[in-house]
Design a protein around this motif. Structure first.
Motif, PDB file in Angstrom:
ATOM      1  N   CYS A 214     -73.799 -98.864 -57.965  1.00 27.94           N
ATOM      2  CA  CYS A 214     -73.584 -97.496 -57.216  1.00 27.94           C
ATOM      3  C   CYS A 214     -72.267 -97.792 -56.302  1.00 27.94           C
ATOM      4  CB  CYS A 214     -74.640 -97.222 -56.381  1.00 27.94           C
ATOM      5  SG  CYS A 214     -76.101 -96.352 -57.374  1.00 27.94           S
ATOM      6  N   HIS A 215     -72.101 -98.912 -55.496  1.00 28.05           N
ATOM      7  CA  HIS A 215     -70.924 -98.972 -54.545  1.00 28.05           C
ATOM      8  C   HIS A 215     -69.696 -99.401 -55.468  1.00 28.05           C
ATOM      9  CE1 HIS A 215     -73.198 -98.380 -50.927  1.00 28.05           C
ATOM     10  NE2 HIS A 215     -73.795 -99.216 -51.323  1.00 28.05           N
ATOM     11  N   ALA A 216     -70.199-100.013 -56.838  1.00 27.82           N
ATOM     12  CA  ALA A 216     -68.567-100.353 -57.569  1.00 27.82           C
ATOM     13  C   ALA A 216     -67.940 -98.854 -57.955  1.00 27.82           C
ATOM     14  CB  ALA A 216     -69.266-101.024 -58.740  1.00 27.82           C
ATOM     15  N   TYR A 217     -69.042 -97.858 -58.274  1.00 25.89           N
ATOM     16  CA  TYR A 217     -68.192 -96.778 -59.055  1.00 25.89           C
ATOM     17  C   TYR A 217     -68.452 -95.474 -57.911  1.00 25.89           C
ATOM     18  CZ  TYR A 217     -68.107 -99.158 -63.236  1.00 25.89           C
ATOM     19  OH  TYR A 217     -67.708 -99.972 -64.188  1.00 25.89           O
ATOM     20  N   GLY A 218     -68.411 -95.682 -56.604  1.00 26.54           N
ATOM     21  CA  GLY A 218     -68.542 -94.797 -55.593  1.00 26.54           C
ATOM     22  C   GLY A 218     -69.790 -93.662 -55.851  1.00 26.54           C
ATOM     23  N   LYS A 219     -70.754 -94.056 -56.233  1.00 28.06           N
ATOM     24  CA  LYS A 219     -71.963 -93.489 -56.416  1.00 28.06           C
ATOM     25  C   LYS A 219     -73.108 -93.502 -55.206  1.00 28.06           C
ATOM     26  CE  LYS A 219     -70.031 -91.755 -59.972  1.00 28.06           C
ATOM     27  NZ  LYS A 219     -70.459 -91.833 -61.324  1.00 28.06           N
ATOM     28  N   VAL A 220     -74.141 -93.112 -55.077  1.00 28.97           N
ATOM     29  CA  VAL A 220     -75.133 -93.063 -53.975  1.00 28.97           C
ATOM     30  C   VAL A 220     -76.316 -93.726 -54.377  1.00 28.97           C
ATOM     31  CG1 VAL A 220     -76.532 -92.140 -52.288  1.00 28.97           C
ATOM     32  CG2 VAL A 220     -74.282 -91.211 -52.744  1.00 28.97           C
ATOM     33  N   PRO A 221     -76.718 -95.134 -53.959  1.00 33.84           N
ATOM     34  CA  PRO A 221     -77.740 -95.591 -54.218  1.00 33.84           C
ATOM     35  C   PRO A 221     -79.034 -95.000 -53.428  1.00 33.84           C
ATOM     36  CG  PRO A 221     -76.704 -97.014 -52.731  1.00 33.84           C
ATOM     37  CD  PRO A 221     -75.695 -95.832 -53.034  1.00 33.84           C
ATOM     38  N   SER A 222     -80.197 -94.737 -53.927  1.00 32.92           N
ATOM     39  CA  SER A 222     -81.216 -94.152 -53.432  1.00 32.92           C
ATOM     40  C   SER A 222     -82.439 -95.236 -53.556  1.00 32.92           C
ATOM     41  CB  SER A 222     -81.450 -92.645 -53.839  1.00 32.92           C
ATOM     42  OG  SER A 222     -82.497 -91.985 -53.251  1.00 32.92           O
ATOM     43  N   HIS A 223     -82.992 -95.515 -52.512  1.00 27.64           N
ATOM     44  CA  HIS A 223     -84.179 -96.357 -52.314  1.00 27.64           C
ATOM     45  C   HIS A 223     -85.311 -95.956 -52.685  1.00 27.64           C
ATOM     46  CE1 HIS A 223     -86.979 -99.439 -50.725  1.00 27.64           C
ATOM     47  NE2 HIS A 223     -85.719-100.444 -50.986  1.00 27.64           N
ATOM     48  N   CYS A 224     -86.396 -96.771 -53.437  1.00 26.87           N
ATOM     49  CA  CYS A 224     -87.594 -96.009 -53.541  1.00 26.87           C
ATOM     50  C   CYS A 224     -88.576 -95.700 -52.700  1.00 26.87           C
ATOM     51  CB  CYS A 224     -88.331 -97.045 -54.585  1.00 26.87           C
ATOM     52  SG  CYS A 224     -88.493 -99.119 -53.863  1.00 26.87           S
ATOM     53  N   VAL A 225     -89.900 -95.158 -53.382  1.00 23.24           N
ATOM     54  CA  VAL A 225     -90.760 -94.764 -52.260  1.00 23.24           C
ATOM     55  C   VAL A 225     -91.481 -95.874 -51.500  1.00 23.24           C
ATOM     56  CG1 VAL A 225     -91.162 -92.564 -53.685  1.00 23.24           C
ATOM     57  CG2 VAL A 225     -92.699 -94.818 -54.073  1.00 23.24           C
ATOM     58  N   VAL A 226     -92.083 -95.546 -50.513  1.00 28.39           N
ATOM     59  CA  VAL A 226     -93.187 -96.241 -49.653  1.00 28.39           C
ATOM     60  C   VAL A 226     -94.377 -95.445 -49.813  1.00 28.39           C
ATOM     61  CG1 VAL A 226     -93.664 -97.259 -47.459  1.00 28.39           C
ATOM     62  CG2 VAL A 226     -91.377 -97.494 -48.050  1.00 28.39           C
ATOM     63  N   THR A 227     -95.435 -96.223 -50.413  1.00 26.57           N
ATOM     64  CA  THR A 227     -96.555 -95.451 -50.738  1.00 26.57           C
ATOM     65  C   THR A 227     -97.382 -95.415 -49.605  1.00 26.57           C
ATOM     66  OG1 THR A 227     -97.551 -97.461 -51.683  1.00 26.57           O
ATOM     67  CG2 THR A 227     -96.623 -95.875 -53.205  1.00 26.57           C
ATOM     68  N   GLU A 228     -97.435 -96.419 -48.365  1.00 30.13           N
ATOM     69  CA  GLU A 228     -98.082 -96.464 -47.176  1.00 30.13           C
ATOM     70  C   GLU A 228     -97.637 -95.315 -46.320  1.00 30.13           C
ATOM     71  OE1 GLU A 228     -97.705-100.810 -48.831  1.00 30.13           O
ATOM     72  OE2 GLU A 228     -96.574 -98.925 -48.719  1.00 30.13           O
ATOM     73  N   PHE A 229     -97.817 -94.023 -46.922  1.00 22.58           N
ATOM     74  CA  PHE A 229     -97.259 -93.061 -45.906  1.00 22.58           C
ATOM     75  C   PHE A 229     -97.869 -92.616 -44.756  1.00 22.58           C
ATOM     76  CE2 PHE A 229    -100.033 -91.124 -48.949  1.00 22.58           C
ATOM     77  CZ  PHE A 229    -100.988 -90.296 -48.315  1.00 22.58           C
ATOM     78  N   LYS A 230     -99.369 -93.226 -44.517  1.00 24.03           N
ATOM     79  CA  LYS A 230     -99.835 -93.027 -43.186  1.00 24.03           C
ATOM     80  C   LYS A 230     -99.458 -94.060 -42.156  1.00 24.03           C
ATOM     81  CE  LYS A 230    -103.953 -90.584 -45.119  1.00 24.03           C
ATOM     82  NZ  LYS A 230    -105.425 -90.661 -45.022  1.00 24.03           N
ATOM     83  N   ASN A 231     -98.784 -94.903 -42.479  1.00 22.39           N
ATOM     84  CA  ASN A 231     -98.250 -96.123 -41.644  1.00 22.39           C
ATOM     85  C   ASN A 231     -96.992 -95.827 -41.267  1.00 22.39           C
ATOM     86  OD1 ASN A 231     -97.572 -98.567 -40.452  1.00 22.39           O
ATOM     87  ND2 ASN A 231     -98.722 -99.724 -41.650  1.00 22.39           N
ATOM     88  N   PRO A 232     -96.353 -95.140 -40.323  1.00 20.26           N
ATOM     89  CA  PRO A 232     -95.044 -94.884 -39.948  1.00 20.26           C
ATOM     90  C   PRO A 232     -94.233 -96.041 -39.710  1.00 20.26           C
ATOM     91  CG  PRO A 232     -96.606 -94.121 -38.070  1.00 20.26           C
ATOM     92  CD  PRO A 232     -97.569 -94.375 -39.318  1.00 20.26           C
ATOM     93  N   ASP A 233     -94.815 -97.188 -39.039  1.00 23.88           N
ATOM     94  CA  ASP A 233     -94.067 -98.327 -38.689  1.00 23.88           C
ATOM     95  C   ASP A 233     -93.730 -98.786 -40.133  1.00 23.88           C
ATOM     96  OD1 ASP A 233     -94.530 -98.020 -35.952  1.00 23.88           O
ATOM     97  OD2 ASP A 233     -96.255 -99.133 -35.927  1.00 23.88           O
ATOM     98  N   ALA A 234     -94.457 -99.119 -40.952  1.00 26.46           N
ATOM     99  CA  ALA A 234     -94.049 -99.653 -42.253  1.00 26.46           C
ATOM    100  C   ALA A 234     -93.009 -98.854 -42.772  1.00 26.46           C
ATOM    101  CB  ALA A 234     -95.320 -99.805 -43.208  1.00 26.46           C
ATOM    102  N   MET A 235     -93.205 -97.600 -42.795  1.00 31.14           N
ATOM    103  CA  MET A 235     -92.062 -96.670 -43.411  1.00 31.14           C
ATOM    104  C   MET A 235     -90.767 -96.914 -42.690  1.00 31.14           C
ATOM    105  SD  MET A 235     -91.421 -93.975 -45.520  1.00 31.14           S
ATOM    106  CE  MET A 235     -89.755 -94.342 -45.736  1.00 31.14           C
ATOM    107  N   GLN A 236     -90.783 -97.123 -41.218  1.00 32.72           N
ATOM    108  CA  GLN A 236     -89.519 -97.204 -40.618  1.00 32.72           C
ATOM    109  C   GLN A 236     -89.022 -98.696 -40.713  1.00 32.72           C
ATOM    110  OE1 GLN A 236     -88.689 -94.887 -38.319  1.00 32.72           O
ATOM    111  NE2 GLN A 236     -87.011 -95.922 -37.269  1.00 32.72           N
ATOM    112  N   GLN A 237     -89.678 -99.504 -40.995  1.00 33.57           N
ATOM    113  CA  GLN A 237     -89.411-100.833 -41.394  1.00 33.57           C
ATOM    114  C   GLN A 237     -88.574-101.148 -42.632  1.00 33.57           C
ATOM    115  OE1 GLN A 237     -92.282-103.853 -41.647  1.00 33.57           O
ATOM    116  NE2 GLN A 237     -91.280-105.477 -41.587  1.00 33.57           N
ATOM    117  N   ALA A 238     -89.366-100.378 -43.813  1.00 35.18           N
ATOM    118  CA  ALA A 238     -88.744-100.404 -45.057  1.00 35.18           C
ATOM    119  C   ALA A 238     -87.659 -99.418 -45.072  1.00 35.18           C
ATOM    120  CB  ALA A 238     -89.754 -99.687 -45.917  1.00 35.18           C
ATOM    121  N   ALA A 239     -87.385 -98.553 -44.426  1.00 29.33           N
ATOM    122  CA  ALA A 239     -86.237 -97.742 -44.432  1.00 29.33           C
ATOM    123  C   ALA A 239     -85.141 -98.512 -43.791  1.00 29.33           C
ATOM    124  CB  ALA A 239     -86.362 -96.325 -43.775  1.00 29.33           C
ATOM    125  N   HIS A 240     -85.333 -99.314 -42.703  1.00 30.11           N
ATOM    126  CA  HIS A 240     -84.277 -99.907 -41.994  1.00 30.11           C
ATOM    127  C   HIS A 240     -83.574-101.199 -42.833  1.00 30.11           C
ATOM    128  CE1 HIS A 240     -82.345-101.756 -38.684  1.00 30.11           C
ATOM    129  NE2 HIS A 240     -82.624-102.927 -39.026  1.00 30.11           N
TER     130      HIS A 240
END
Length: 328
Positions: A214-240
């Protein structure tokens, strides 16, 4: 017009300007009640932040009941066309080998193309799939609807650079679950979790390959899902980690509770925003010639970086210094 009055993007975002800026969160929903709630939440947060801070992608692939694909596509058309002005609403159609693929694009793009921010293509294996979708889009609508693609197999990862090079492709997403499953048990199920997906070498390699393409061609890389949606700390850590270690500038949400943690994780720190504003404003006042700030030399290479910091701050709803607010 003076040089300092020119918008920074005109000066800085040329061949080495980096990927296109998109909202950092792409929120998916496919059940009618949840689709309506997602659009309502998007409108509420638009009012809160003064801009659209996440996309809503209405899902036909996983959302449509078997035999009800056409009815679901009609519902998506109605919801897209009924979204509030300024909303960013997309649709995920069925995969190219599904009987409803062509009908999805004909109906959704044909009747709501002018309102779509993009169409998501799942299970893309090669650039041929992109070309097929592009031809259908051209028949369906005069609107220039971008394509986002979802890479979910080892072969598709191998072809990531070729896919990213296609001019209609705006973003590539990584499909973690299908990617792990495609290895026939060679990757353990733990690699689908929030910890394992950042540790298993084959998964890490796939993520990095997509980000690099994506970065080679000026496109946007979009990261996959986190299925542990009831764990906000895990979500925050994965996104970071996706943002700071893996080079992703966007991420999927599959539950409303994940949206704000993604915004927070992808947002720059307040001190970085303040420094970026100082540097970009001083650069504009110097007509984009090299300058020194706090004893550090800056030129257009660093100006581009700090301008992108400011863009990301705006996209994630961060307060902006008054010296640069006119540009954002």
């Amino acid at each position: 017009m003076s040089v300092s009055a020119i918008h920074p993007a005109q000066v800085l975002l040329g061949a080495q300007g980096g990927a296109l800026s998109l909202p950092v969160c792409d929120h998916y929903s496919g059940v009618e009640e949840r689709m309506r709630k997602s659009l309502a939440l998007q409108a509420e947060m638009m009012a809160e932040f003064g801009r659209c801070v996440f996309d809503v992608t209405l899902d036909c692939e996983d959302g449509a009941a078997v035999g009800q694909e056409a009815a679901h596509a009609r519902l998506v058309v109605s919801l897209v066309n009924g979204a509030v002005p300024g909303a960013r609403v997309a649709a995920r159609v069925h995969a190219v080998d599904h009987p409803s693929f062509a009908d999805d694009i004909a109906m959704i793009a044909g009747e709501a193309g002018h309102r779509l921010c993009h169409i998501m293509l799942p299970k893309v294996e090669s650039v041929d799939d992109v070309v097929q979708a592009e031809k259908l889009l051209q028949r369906a609508t005069g609107a220039d609807v971008p394509l986002h693609v979802l890479i979910e197999s080892p072969q598709a990862v191998h072809r990531a650079f070729e896919i990213a090079a296609h001019p209609r492709v705006q973003s590539i997403s990584f499909g973690l679950m299908d990617f792990v499953s495609a290895h026939g048990g060679a990757i353990p199920s733990s690699a689908m979790g929030v910890q394992g997906q950042f540790a298993h070498p084959l998964v890490v390699r796939a993520k990095l390959e997509i980000a690099a393409a994506c970065h080679a061609y000026g496109k946007v890389p979009s990261h996959c899902v986190v299925t542990e949606f009831k764990n906000p700390d895990a979500m925050q850590q994965a996104a970071h980690r996706a943002a700071s270690e893996f080079g992703y500038t966007r991420m999927w949400s599959i539950h409303p509770a994940q949206i704000r943690p993604i915004l927070q994780a992808f947002a720059p720190a307040e001190a970085e925003v303040t420094l970026a504003a100082r540097i970009v404003r001083a650069a504009a006042d110097a007509q984009w010639a090299p300058i020194s700030v706090d004893g550090v030399l800056h030129d257009r290479a660093s100006y581009r970086y700090f301008w992108q910091v400011l863009e990301r701050a705006a996209q994630t709803g961060c307060p902006l210094p008054g010296t640069v607010r006119e540009w954002l």
